[in-house]
Design a protein around this motif. Structure first.
Motif, short mmCIF file in Angstrom:
data_model
loop_
_atom_site.label_atom_id
_atom_site.label_comp_id
_atom_site.label_asym_id
_atom_site.label_seq_id
_atom_site.Cartn_x
_atom_site.Cartn_y
_atom_site.Cartn_z
N MET A 109 -0.11 101.56 -5.03
CA MET A 109 0.85 100.68 -4.38
C MET A 109 0.99 99.41 -5.21
SD MET A 109 0.82 98.68 -0.75
CE MET A 109 -0.48 97.64 -1.37
N THR A 110 2.23 98.97 -5.37
CA THR A 110 2.52 97.74 -6.09
C THR A 110 3.41 96.87 -5.22
OG1 THR A 110 2.36 98.91 -8.21
CG2 THR A 110 3.51 96.79 -8.22
N ALA A 111 3.06 95.59 -5.15
CA ALA A 111 3.82 94.66 -4.30
C ALA A 111 4.36 93.49 -5.11
CB ALA A 111 2.94 94.16 -3.16
N THR A 112 4.55 93.68 -6.42
CA THR A 112 5.09 92.62 -7.26
C THR A 112 6.50 93.01 -7.72
OG1 THR A 112 3.92 93.62 -9.14
CG2 THR A 112 2.85 91.75 -8.04
N GLN A 113 7.31 92.01 -8.02
CA GLN A 113 8.72 92.23 -8.31
C GLN A 113 8.95 93.02 -9.60
OE1 GLN A 113 11.34 89.01 -7.31
NE2 GLN A 113 12.69 89.46 -9.03
N ASP A 114 7.99 93.02 -10.51
CA ASP A 114 8.19 93.72 -11.78
C ASP A 114 8.46 95.21 -11.59
OD1 ASP A 114 5.45 93.87 -10.99
OD2 ASP A 114 4.85 94.38 -13.03
N VAL A 115 7.84 95.83 -10.59
CA VAL A 115 8.08 97.25 -10.36
C VAL A 115 9.54 97.47 -9.93
CG1 VAL A 115 7.30 97.35 -7.95
CG2 VAL A 115 7.19 99.40 -9.36
N LEU A 116 10.08 96.56 -9.13
CA LEU A 116 11.48 96.68 -8.72
C LEU A 116 12.42 96.51 -9.91
CD1 LEU A 116 11.42 94.60 -5.41
CD2 LEU A 116 11.18 97.07 -5.69
N GLU A 117 12.08 95.58 -10.79
CA GLU A 117 12.91 95.37 -11.99
C GLU A 117 12.91 96.62 -12.86
OE1 GLU A 117 10.97 91.87 -13.47
OE2 GLU A 117 12.07 90.54 -12.10
N MET A 119 12.28 99.75 -11.84
CA MET A 119 12.97 100.81 -11.11
C MET A 119 14.48 100.62 -11.17
SD MET A 119 10.19 101.11 -7.99
CE MET A 119 11.32 101.76 -6.81
N ALA A 120 14.93 99.38 -11.16
CA ALA A 120 16.36 99.09 -11.23
C ALA A 120 16.95 99.52 -12.56
CB ALA A 120 16.60 97.59 -11.01
N GLN A 121 16.10 99.63 -13.59
CA GLN A 121 16.56 100.08 -14.91
C GLN A 121 16.33 101.57 -15.14
OE1 GLN A 121 18.38 97.98 -16.79
NE2 GLN A 121 18.12 96.72 -14.96
N GLY A 122 15.85 102.27 -14.09
CA GLY A 122 15.60 103.70 -14.21
C GLY A 122 14.21 104.01 -14.73
N ASP A 123 13.36 103.00 -14.86
CA ASP A 123 11.99 103.19 -15.32
C ASP A 123 11.05 103.11 -14.12
OD1 ASP A 123 12.82 103.34 -18.01
OD2 ASP A 123 12.84 101.15 -18.17
N GLY A 124 9.79 102.79 -14.37
CA GLY A 124 8.82 102.66 -13.29
C GLY A 124 8.17 103.98 -12.95
N PRO A 125 7.66 104.10 -11.73
CA PRO A 125 6.91 105.30 -11.34
C PRO A 125 7.79 106.54 -11.24
CG PRO A 125 7.08 103.74 -9.51
CD PRO A 125 7.69 103.08 -10.69
N ASP A 126 7.16 107.70 -11.45
CA ASP A 126 7.87 108.98 -11.31
C ASP A 126 8.33 109.20 -9.88
OD1 ASP A 126 7.50 109.59 -13.99
OD2 ASP A 126 5.71 110.79 -13.63
N LYS A 127 7.45 108.91 -8.92
CA LYS A 127 7.76 109.06 -7.49
C LYS A 127 7.54 107.72 -6.83
CE LYS A 127 8.01 113.69 -7.07
NZ LYS A 127 9.02 114.42 -6.34
N ALA A 128 8.45 107.32 -5.95
CA ALA A 128 8.30 106.01 -5.30
C ALA A 128 9.03 105.96 -3.96
CB ALA A 128 8.84 104.91 -6.21
N LEU A 129 8.50 105.11 -3.12
CA LEU A 129 9.07 104.84 -1.81
C LEU A 129 8.90 103.34 -1.57
CD1 LEU A 129 8.45 106.89 1.35
CD2 LEU A 129 7.81 104.51 1.38
N MET A 130 9.96 102.66 -1.20
CA MET A 130 9.94 101.22 -0.99
C MET A 130 9.84 100.94 0.50
SD MET A 130 10.40 98.19 -2.38
CE MET A 130 10.47 96.63 -1.54
N ALA A 131 8.97 100.00 0.87
CA ALA A 131 8.81 99.63 2.29
C ALA A 131 8.87 98.12 2.43
CB ALA A 131 7.48 100.14 2.82
#
Length: 191
Positions: A109-117, A119-131
């Motif tokens: 689990m990640t709660a920092t904005q960098d993961v959203l940035e 993911m917005a570019q199509g990168d980040g985790p293979d599987k994800a769910l935002m809450a």
């Protein structure tokens, strides 16, 4: 009397709300437990979406530019605590440059904005769910709710957490235990 070392660790497990759940916010909920210790528990509801709000709406509110490579990520009501705070439950291969909580060998689990940035570019985790928001319990509170027939517990799987449609997750979680939802009682029994 049991000591803290005897405590069952439910980190990385799924809580399945029983029909008699007193809190309507948790009715038919499937909660992924990100942390569980003698100090309490923290989890994310993985089967209740945020209504009409989307991941793209969230990115826009945070002024994060979304690229054409961005994948649609489900946006969920994670629970009633800190509803304005975001949490990304994801596959464990991803680690934020700032902070990621490893849950087990499969989930993090990640709660920092960098993961959203990312993911917005199509990168980040293979599987994800935002809450948005989370579900929290104080010391002994979750154990008491389990003893009072509020929750069933099952193992977490990628398909259940990330791939199934939200409306199918509660019944699917019960099915992993061999439980038919029609046979569940809203009241606990004592022998």
């Amino acid at each position: 009397m049991a000591d803290a070392s005897d405590q069952l660790d439910l980190t990385g497990k799924i809580l399945i709300a029983m029909p008699g759940m007193g809190d309507p916010r948790f009715a038919h909920s499937v909660v992924f437990l990100c942390a569980h210790s003698p100090d309490g528990a923290m989890g994310l509801i993985v089967n209740k979406t945020m209504g009409k709000m989307t991941f793209s709406d969230l990115l826009e509110q945070l002024s994060i530019e979304e690229s054409a490579q961005s994948r649609p990520i489900p946006l969920h009501f994670g629970g009633p605590v800190e509803g304005g705070r975001g949490f990304v439950l994801h596959s464990s291969e991803y680690r934020s440059q700032i902070s990621t909580l490893p849950v087990d060998d499969f989930f993090a689990m990640t709660a920092t904005q960098d993961v959203l940035e990312e993911m917005a570019q199509g990168d980040g985790p293979d599987k994800a769910l935002m809450a948005l928001g989370y579900s929290g319990w104080g010391p002994g509170q979750l154990e008491a709710e389990i003893a009072d027939n509020g929750w069933l517990i099952c193992d977490a799987g990628f398909d259940l957490v990330f791939d199934l449609a939200d409306e199918k997750k509660w019944e699917a979680a019960l099915n992993t235990l061999g439980v038919d939802p029609l046979t569940l009682s809203a009241s606990a029994g004592r022998a």
